[in-house]
Design a protein around this motif. Structure first.
Motif, short mmCIF file in Angstrom:
data_model
loop_
_atom_site.label_atom_id
_atom_site.label_comp_id
_atom_site.label_asym_id
_atom_site.label_seq_id
_atom_site.Cartn_x
_atom_site.Cartn_y
_atom_site.Cartn_z
N ALA A 189 1.26 5.52 -0.26
CA ALA A 189 -0.61 7.57 -0.47
C ALA A 189 1.14 8.12 -1.06
O ALA A 189 1.51 8.11 -0.64
CB ALA A 189 -0.56 7.36 0.59
N MET A 241 0.79 -1.66 0.02
CA MET A 241 -0.23 0.06 0.04
C MET A 241 0.96 1.56 0.06
O MET A 241 1.96 0.94 1.24
CB MET A 241 -0.86 0.03 0.85
CG MET A 241 -1.80 -0.28 1.32
SD MET A 241 -3.07 -1.03 -0.17
CE MET A 241 -3.97 1.37 0.36
N PHE A 253 -4.09 7.20 4.96
CA PHE A 253 -5.26 6.69 4.81
C PHE A 253 -4.96 5.56 6.33
O PHE A 253 -4.25 5.71 7.29
CB PHE A 253 -5.55 5.11 3.83
CG PHE A 253 -4.23 4.33 3.85
CD1 PHE A 253 -3.10 4.50 3.15
CD2 PHE A 253 -3.93 3.10 4.69
CE1 PHE A 253 -1.78 3.91 2.96
CE2 PHE A 253 -2.72 2.15 4.11
CZ PHE A 253 -2.45 2.66 4.32
N LEU A 286 -0.64 -4.16 12.38
CA LEU A 286 -1.00 -2.81 12.47
C LEU A 286 -0.79 -2.16 13.58
O LEU A 286 -0.79 -0.71 14.30
CB LEU A 286 -2.25 -2.79 11.78
CG LEU A 286 -2.77 -1.55 10.97
CD1 LEU A 286 -1.19 -0.39 10.65
CD2 LEU A 286 -3.73 -1.66 9.36
N ARG A 302 9.56 8.71 -0.64
CA ARG A 302 7.96 8.68 -0.63
C ARG A 302 7.43 8.81 0.58
O ARG A 302 7.09 9.55 0.72
CB ARG A 302 7.27 7.54 -1.13
CG ARG A 302 7.27 6.99 -2.66
CD ARG A 302 6.29 5.72 -3.11
NE ARG A 302 6.04 4.75 -2.89
CZ ARG A 302 6.86 3.65 -2.11
NH1 ARG A 302 8.02 3.76 -3.36
NH2 ARG A 302 6.74 2.78 -1.56
N THR A 361 2.77 8.38 9.00
CA THR A 361 2.86 10.02 10.05
C THR A 361 1.11 10.50 10.89
O THR A 361 0.67 10.31 10.77
CB THR A 361 2.97 10.96 8.99
OG1 THR A 361 2.90 12.62 9.10
CG2 THR A 361 1.64 11.29 7.98
N GLU A 397 1.57 1.20 14.88
CA GLU A 397 0.74 2.10 15.05
C GLU A 397 1.40 2.56 17.35
O GLU A 397 1.36 4.12 17.60
CB GLU A 397 -0.33 2.22 15.40
CG GLU A 397 -1.45 2.54 14.65
CD GLU A 397 -2.74 1.68 14.32
OE1 GLU A 397 -3.68 2.27 13.25
OE2 GLU A 397 -3.38 0.75 15.50
N LYS A 410 -2.01 8.42 11.13
CA LYS A 410 -2.66 7.82 9.65
C LYS A 410 -1.27 7.27 9.20
O LYS A 410 0.30 7.46 9.05
CB LYS A 410 -2.61 9.53 8.66
CG LYS A 410 -3.50 9.69 9.67
CD LYS A 410 -4.99 9.42 9.26
CE LYS A 410 -6.77 10.27 9.00
NZ LYS A 410 -7.40 9.21 8.38
N LEU A 411 -1.60 6.26 8.25
CA LEU A 411 -1.14 5.30 7.14
C LEU A 411 -0.56 6.16 6.20
O LEU A 411 -0.88 6.22 5.17
CB LEU A 411 -1.69 4.19 7.08
CG LEU A 411 -1.53 3.17 8.47
CD1 LEU A 411 -2.71 2.43 8.02
CD2 LEU A 411 -0.63 2.37 8.57
N ILE A 412 0.31 5.61 5.64
CA ILE A 412 1.01 6.16 4.21
C ILE A 412 1.53 5.61 3.25
O ILE A 412 1.53 4.88 2.55
CB ILE A 412 2.76 6.97 4.50
CG1 ILE A 412 2.35 8.36 4.96
CG2 ILE A 412 3.40 7.44 3.04
CD1 ILE A 412 4.04 9.40 5.78
N GLU A 413 2.39 3.72 4.01
CA GLU A 413 2.30 2.95 3.56
C GLU A 413 3.04 1.80 4.22
O GLU A 413 3.06 1.99 5.44
CB GLU A 413 5.22 3.27 3.09
CG GLU A 413 4.83 3.79 1.63
CD GLU A 413 4.99 3.87 0.29
OE1 GLU A 413 4.95 2.10 0.01
OE2 GLU A 413 4.88 4.25 -0.16
N ILE A 414 2.64 -0.01 3.43
CA ILE A 414 2.31 -0.24 4.19
C ILE A 414 3.09 -1.82 3.08
O ILE A 414 2.88 -1.64 1.99
CB ILE A 414 1.22 -1.87 4.44
CG1 ILE A 414 0.25 -0.14 5.52
CG2 ILE A 414 1.02 -2.75 5.25
CD1 ILE A 414 -1.15 -0.87 6.23
#
Lengths: 235, 235, 235, 235, 235, 235
Positions: A202, A200, A207, D216, D95, D191, D220, D194-198
């Protein structure tokens, strides 16, 4: 409303035409909408050095795009000088296909799956995995028919689909028009109802944990449909 | 007797399917027997540095082979690291196509013709030239329809065919079974009834002035037939 | 009238100076007018992998141009990163020299013929073949004198010359002034009175079957003279 | 029980030492256990061609490993010839850092964040992102102090941590001993909350939707702690 | 006793033949015993980017060895892929020649000195510097004759010679037989009676301060003789 | 007066911190003023092909600079594509370290010394040699403690220092401010009171025999001090 008018959980029209290459041990042309990928599986009776005398086989993948597969002409790439993007994609395809094979049952041989994009309209890496598995399945069938393999090394099909947030909504199987607008999108690879890979990403967006859940749900539904088509094509 | 049972002056079954790529300005899939080549023509509104502000255009070609186009899998190649064979072929295709175009009438733009061999069975460079010209013709048609070009820069079609000495006899359009046995073979490129290129090569054999005459005669006959098919396809 | 004032069937002044390198098994400096090529033949007691234990030898060639061999300084090239032009030329030299040798009689060893252009004035590839054969002849002589070879693997000399249409007329052995103007030119490689290679190419022009006949006739005459000089030099 | 004796939701000992390079606009040495990464941020008053005259800046990253950062000595890599793994990592770092910056507020300049692994013990890409953000923060602070930037382009810190299934259990921040045994592991970039990459990947294993939820959750928690340390270091 | 029978302070037989290339602005073939180097100086009316609009010129050098210059055939090298040894040598030649030129008097143009070793027998880099200076001198003479330069940018000649400890004794101008045995050897570049470069290197040995003095004394004597020959050749 | 205020024969402040890497067999961080180099010695139980079954070992070196080791960010380099400067430096380091080791006593194994410049302020190659010897010493100590080596292969330490003419005066251990101004400078490598390497180079200047004597004298003094520090660090 999606540009194509599809429902948020609808795949594009998918077709899988098999045995399209007279030389390859397994081959298919997979079409997911206007994304067309030619997949061939080539069997070689040798393995990479680290597997010699291990009794195990290997599956690897290479990915390419014809220069005019895209709206503007791109540059040709070669095995030793690929862009980072190409390498990421073919490493993903290789890992995904290996996740669905019993390498002891395959025996000490290598199958190379080449995925060449003839025409691109988004989702080429997912089409490559789904079509690549069919080419692999057909090549393994041939090895079994020739009694070179006695136990089937393939279990559940390996399928892949993209999902993303388009106009704030989770949608399945993005085409190029959606992909280029989506701030969040990713690729999901499954075998049966289990996950193998998630990527995933962004860009200019983020997200939440809850949105991740939704996207994963859509992917599970899409992959179940693709697995049915794979079975029909390689029966 | 030829392996395929063909007469010495008979071409293989040829078909030319046009508009096979939704992005390219011109495209076709040419089949000469089991040799299948995807040809796309890409128009770009720029020219190489040596032609800037010259009022002239340029036509160039790139040639590639998918890894499993051949009986055993080959290695991928890239633009800057091609084998000598690949470079020779694409230089030949480019020179041949340029010989049939009025570069002033084309105007200051470049057309790149990509010839990608999907499946190989001998004669891929000739099929690339013959099919490449059709893709070029279609791209030029589009430029004329859009009134970007006013005078047609293409005159007689450019066609190519191989000939060789097989089992001591001059034959037309060698397939792989013949090509791998022939001690003498070559490629002939014509436009109308005039010659543009000849590449004759002997390996473990030689040929006489008289045999050269015979081969040239066969090529003239074959190219006349191919030019008819090109016209039909791009009408 | 040719720029040099030569008749249409006249070679330039040719000289072949032998044994110009104290390390090489065979060597010569061939001068065809102002084109000067240093040719060395190096014997190695090993063959490429595909010939191991075959009882056969190999002859290969490399071609290079010193940076200031030409009117404006060029870029140095290397073995793994040569231009397409250089590769075409050295593949041609190698094929031509191999066509004149009995690889079983040579035995399992490799001779590499290096052709380095010290000064260029047109026709460097043809001079390389003609001079390269002399270096090869001298290296084989040395192997025979040392009784490492018992049957002479070389029969008739291999010679090459260029011909082209200059100012509408077929002429022999083009120098740079002619070559840069000629719309049609090519290279002919012969052994005795038989052909090995023909590479004809037109740029901004075409040629007829009848003109091809004339060019071939000129080449036959020129090569016969060159073969006499090769014999004299390597006697 | 984890090899290190840590609880399943425990990070390794983390330290962030700043201003370790006298030339760089921002720098830190981040240690996550025995993984040590030197991060420098270099400001250049130019942007890549696609951003010229756009009023926007760019942040990019490069990642390297000293040859003896690992248990056995590895090969040096270079900018244009990196392995696929290295390219994937530095694309991810770039990224991720870009996701946390307002490129208009940054103005038309580029910041390159170099992450060089001095010593590796698992989790180098996550340490690079977390430390790289601190170097970026310090470089931006300097630009603001010099009044070259008026609005702070950085909002919430960007942090990253790995999670995986070790011995059947979801654990946080894998060290090398765990990483080399885990069949499923991945990297999470956040960030704020919130998620940016997985990037989740299974090798010889699969994972369920429920397990994905657990991983996940651990990420966090870990990222929240890292964000506190970043703030303390760059205050 | 030296293998060649020379006295310890004796140069090999040296000859410098000028104007050996019809295209180059300056050229010579220098022979120091069996070491033969072809030197050409090429003038171009442009400078490297860092000197544009500076009013200064540039002198650079490239060094190459023909594959069979040595006892066993070597591999061809290219501009962008040279061995470390080749790069060291050509950097040394370039620095040495630049040390003897007034780059303002030269004006904004570049002279490239190519030193190609036709045959090697030790001391090729020193022969290249000594011969390269003659080619440079001749090219500058031509520029002055054409009134493109008004003040002579060259003052005292730049000369180079090798010295080393052979069989425990300091000797001048080592040939290959000595060079391959010497544990200590080096290259000295002078202009007039002043030093520009010293590169001393020991392998499996060491040298004392006093021995260094002796070697330097031999070099001073040898270079004085070479400077006389340079003047005679380029008068 | 030197920019740093040092006397002409004064070294910068030097420190050598050992065992800074948990994986390497030997390691140190050497600081000569603001020049900081991380040196690791890696032992491998194999030798290059030319030493197999010779009973002798090998010592080699690689040199790198982190991109922001310098005032402006530089480009990453890789093993097969290094600049000429980098290759010269690592060849010098390797030769220097080999000069101080008995390769028979080392036995058939290779030690690779990596010298990575973390921060540069002049004299990085000399710091690399001096620090590299300490890493080598520590790795050899470990091999002796493990009884893999019975006779100590290292005798006197190998040390290196730069000297040059700054503002007309001979000075020891130039920092970047001096180095960028000096018209003449060089590197001296010693073992005990004997010389191994000298690399003197003038740019826009020359030097006399007498000045060479002075520089050598300074180097002898500086290296004697460095050898003491090496002994203290590796005791």
């Amino acid at each position: 409303m999606r540009p194509s008018g599809r429902d948020k959980d609808a795949l594009r029209v998918v077709s899988i035409e098999t045995d399209v290459n007279k030389h390859a041990e397994g081959s298919c042309l997979i079409r997911m909408g206007d994304t067309h990928v030619l997949c061939t599986a080539s069997v070689e009776e040798r393995v990479p050095p680290f597997l010699r005398n291990s009794g195990q086989g290997w599956v690897t993948a290479e990915y390419g795009m014809l220069p005019r597969a895209t709206t503007t002409r791109g540059r040709r790439e070669a095995k030793d000088k690929q862009t980072g993007r190409t390498q990421e994609i073919q490493r993903l395809i290789g890992r995904s296909l290996r996740a669905g094979i019993d390498r002891h049952a395959l025996g000490e041989r290598q199958i190379t799956v080449d995925c060449d994009v003839i025409q691109a309209d988004g989702g080429t890496r997912c089409a490559s995995i789904t079509g690549g598995w069919v080419a692999l399945r057909l090549a393994v069938n041939r090895l079994m028919k020739a009694k070179l393999i006695t136990t089937d090394p393939l279990s559940a099909p390996v399928t892949a689909v993209s999902c993303g947030l388009y106009a704030g909504q989770a949608v399945l199987d993005l085409d190029y028009a959606e992909d280029s607008e989506a701030g969040v999108d990713g690729n999901f690879v499954l075998t049966g109802d289990k996950l193998i890979e998630i990527q995933m990403s962004a860009e200019g967006a983020t997200f939440s944990h809850a949105e991740m859940d939704q996207l994963l749900g859509l992917a599970e539904g899409g992959c179940a449909q693709l697995a049915e088509m794979q079975k029909a094509a390689s029966a």
